[in-house]
Design a protein around this motif. Structure first.
Motif, PDB file in Angstrom:
ATOM      1  N   UNK A 153     100.800  -8.760  -4.769  1.00  0.00           N
ATOM      2  CA  UNK A 153     101.174  -8.697  -3.354  1.00  0.00           C
ATOM      3  C   UNK A 153     102.506  -8.011  -3.156  1.00  0.00           C
ATOM      4  N   UNK A 154     103.451  -8.269  -4.046  1.00  0.00           N
ATOM      5  CA  UNK A 154     104.751  -7.607  -3.991  1.00  0.00           C
ATOM      6  C   UNK A 154     104.609  -6.110  -4.224  1.00  0.00           C
ATOM      7  N   UNK A 155     103.795  -5.749  -5.201  1.00  0.00           N
ATOM      8  CA  UNK A 155     103.579  -4.320  -5.487  1.00  0.00           C
ATOM      9  C   UNK A 155     102.956  -3.615  -4.280  1.00  0.00           C
ATOM     10  N   UNK A 156     101.951  -4.239  -3.667  1.00  0.00           N
ATOM     11  CA  UNK A 156     101.317  -3.633  -2.495  1.00  0.00           C
ATOM     12  C   UNK A 156     102.290  -3.506  -1.327  1.00  0.00           C
ATOM     13  N   UNK A 157     103.106  -4.540  -1.111  1.00  0.00           N
ATOM     14  CA  UNK A 157     104.064  -4.463  -0.006  1.00  0.00           C
ATOM     15  C   UNK A 157     105.119  -3.395  -0.262  1.00  0.00           C
ATOM     16  N   UNK A 158     105.493  -3.185  -1.516  1.00  0.00           N
ATOM     17  CA  UNK A 158     106.439  -2.111  -1.841  1.00  0.00           C
ATOM     18  C   UNK A 158     105.831  -0.744  -1.560  1.00  0.00           C
ATOM     19  N   UNK A 159     104.562  -0.573  -1.912  1.00  0.00           N
ATOM     20  CA  UNK A 159     103.884   0.704  -1.663  1.00  0.00           C
ATOM     21  C   UNK A 159     103.807   0.977  -0.163  1.00  0.00           C
ATOM     22  N   UNK A 160     103.406  -0.040   0.599  1.00  0.00           N
ATOM     23  CA  UNK A 160     103.332   0.118   2.059  1.00  0.00           C
ATOM     24  C   UNK A 160     104.737   0.333   2.624  1.00  0.00           C
ATOM     25  N   UNK A 176     106.146   3.864   3.007  1.00  0.00           N
ATOM     26  CA  UNK A 176     105.744   4.585   4.217  1.00  0.00           C
ATOM     27  C   UNK A 176     106.389   4.038   5.473  1.00  0.00           C
ATOM     28  N   UNK A 177     106.711   2.741   5.473  1.00  0.00           N
ATOM     29  CA  UNK A 177     107.300   2.128   6.657  1.00  0.00           C
ATOM     30  C   UNK A 177     108.770   2.483   6.852  1.00  0.00           C
ATOM     31  N   UNK A 178     109.451   2.884   5.786  1.00  0.00           N
ATOM     32  CA  UNK A 178     110.877   3.166   5.888  1.00  0.00           C
ATOM     33  C   UNK A 178     111.209   4.158   6.984  1.00  0.00           C
ATOM     34  N   UNK A 179     110.518   5.272   7.005  1.00  0.00           N
ATOM     35  CA  UNK A 179     110.763   6.295   8.033  1.00  0.00           C
ATOM     36  C   UNK A 179     110.378   5.824   9.415  1.00  0.00           C
TER      37      UNK A 179
END
Length: 89
Positions: free
Chosen positions: A64-71, A74-77
């Motif tokens: 879950x942590x890995x998936x949230x990091x990947x998402x 993209x959310x940063x910008x």
């Protein structure tokens, strides 16, 4: 002779405060989104895939942590654009 150095005025407290808010808000927004998604993804992985693949709670949390990091990449910008659109200093 000149040494090529320019004198620059110290920033005021107001300028420093605006800079702090401008740089802090995207970090707080990203942190909230990242942790929220980590909890949601970890919970769903444990509920739906935990028994099928014999995942431990810790393994589901790690995925879950890995998936949230990947998402979150993209959310940063998007979060920064939202903060700018809200008129933050």
């Amino acid at each position: 002779g000149t040494t090529g150095e320019e004198l620059v005025a110290q920033p005021t407290k107001g300028q420093l405060t605006k800079y702090f808010v401008f740089t802090a808000v995207p970090f707080v927004g990203f942190g909230f989104a990242d942790n929220f998604l980590m909890l949601v993804f970890g919970e769903q992985l444990e509920l739906h895939l935990g028994s099928t693949f014999h995942l431990s709670t810790l393994a589901a949390a790690g995925l879950g942590n890995w998936l949230s990091d990947v998402v979150g990449l993209g959310l940063g910008g998007i979060i920064e654009a939202w903060a700018e659109k809200c008129g933050l200093p």
